[in-house]
Scaffold this motif. Structure first.
Motif, mmCIF file in Angstrom:
data_model
loop_
_atom_site.group_PDB
_atom_site.id
_atom_site.type_symbol
_atom_site.label_atom_id
_atom_site.label_comp_id
_atom_site.label_asym_id
_atom_site.label_seq_id
_atom_site.Cartn_x
_atom_site.Cartn_y
_atom_site.Cartn_z
ATOM 1 N N MET A 92 0.851 -1.163 0.000
ATOM 2 C CA MET A 92 0.000 0.000 0.000
ATOM 3 C C MET A 92 0.901 1.231 0.000
ATOM 4 N N ARG A 93 0.629 2.157 -0.889
ATOM 5 C CA ARG A 93 1.412 3.382 -0.976
ATOM 6 C C ARG A 93 1.030 4.342 0.146
ATOM 7 N N ILE A 94 1.880 5.319 0.357
ATOM 8 C CA ILE A 94 1.684 6.245 1.468
ATOM 9 C C ILE A 94 0.356 6.985 1.369
ATOM 10 N N GLY A 95 -0.042 7.385 0.181
ATOM 11 C CA GLY A 95 -1.316 8.080 0.014
ATOM 12 C C GLY A 95 -2.497 7.204 0.380
ATOM 13 N N GLU A 96 -2.416 5.935 0.023
ATOM 14 C CA GLU A 96 -3.480 4.990 0.367
ATOM 15 C C GLU A 96 -3.533 4.762 1.873
ATOM 16 N N ALA A 97 -2.367 4.609 2.488
ATOM 17 C CA ALA A 97 -2.309 4.408 3.941
ATOM 18 C C ALA A 97 -2.830 5.641 4.672
ATOM 19 N N ALA A 98 -2.463 6.813 4.170
ATOM 20 C CA ALA A 98 -2.932 8.054 4.789
ATOM 21 C C ALA A 98 -4.448 8.161 4.674
ATOM 22 N N ALA A 99 -4.985 7.888 3.504
ATOM 23 C CA ALA A 99 -6.428 7.968 3.301
ATOM 24 C C ALA A 99 -7.159 6.951 4.174
ATOM 25 N N ALA A 100 -6.623 5.744 4.267
ATOM 26 C CA ALA A 100 -7.263 4.694 5.063
ATOM 27 C C ALA A 100 -7.268 5.028 6.554
ATOM 28 N N SER A 101 -6.277 5.783 6.988
ATOM 29 C CA SER A 101 -6.163 6.108 8.410
ATOM 30 C C SER A 101 -6.732 7.476 8.761
ATOM 31 N N GLY A 102 -7.084 8.262 7.746
ATOM 32 C CA GLY A 102 -7.582 9.606 8.004
ATOM 33 C C GLY A 102 -6.482 10.578 8.384
ATOM 34 N N MET A 103 -5.248 10.263 8.004
ATOM 35 C CA MET A 103 -4.110 11.126 8.292
ATOM 36 C C MET A 103 -3.538 11.647 6.981
ATOM 37 N N THR A 104 -2.592 12.532 7.097
ATOM 38 C CA THR A 104 -1.943 13.062 5.903
ATOM 39 C C THR A 104 -0.654 12.298 5.628
ATOM 40 N N THR A 105 -0.182 12.388 4.413
ATOM 41 C CA THR A 105 1.095 11.752 4.080
ATOM 42 C C THR A 105 2.219 12.394 4.868
ATOM 43 N N LYS A 106 2.109 13.678 5.120
ATOM 44 C CA LYS A 106 3.122 14.381 5.917
ATOM 45 C C LYS A 106 3.194 13.797 7.324
#
Length: 129
Positions: free
Chosen positions: A1-15
């Motif tokens: 899973m790419r960082i953008g997908e992980a961020a979206a799934a967790s409700g967090m930002t890539t930063k």
């Protein structure tokens, strides 16, 4: 899973994810041939744990300690229980301090609500405080 997908799934930002990785809360990830971070499926559970821990008021250092205990295969539950007990004690102390502060501010406000300009001391900045 790419960082953008992980961020979206967790409700967090890539930063935020990059920050958590740099802070040691997330393990260093594998990189795809294109250089993108490639997170495993378990990343969302870890990010959810971090979010719940932050909601409970735990510091990043405390969360890192918990995750390190888990990462070596031990259950961190007793450690978490002790942290939460300290957190409750700290919150109770802070609430007590806030209640006392509120009483003080209420006294000052009550005095200011019925101004007596004749009693105003010119040597003081403001007689209400």
């Amino acid at each position: 899973m790419r960082i953008g997908e992980a961020a979206a799934a967790s409700g967090m930002t890539t930063k935020t994810l990059r920050f958590y990785e740099a802070s040691g809360l997330l393990p260093a990830t594998e990189r795809a041939t294109n250089g993108y971070r490639d997170y495993g499926a378990d990343i969302t559970a870890r990010l959810d744990f971090i979010r719940r821990s932050r909601t409970a008021g735990l510091t990043l250092a405390q969360i890192r300690d918990i995750l390190q205990i888990r990462d070596v295969g031990e259950a961190p539950c007793m450690h978490v229980r002790d942290l939460l007990a300290r957190q409750l004690a700290d919150l109770d102390r802070q609430i007590g301090e806030l209640v006392a502060l509120r009483a003080t501010v209420a006294e000052f406000h009550d005095a200011a609500s019925e101004p007596d300009l004749a009693a105003c001391d010119p040597d003081r900045i403001c007689s209400y405080l």
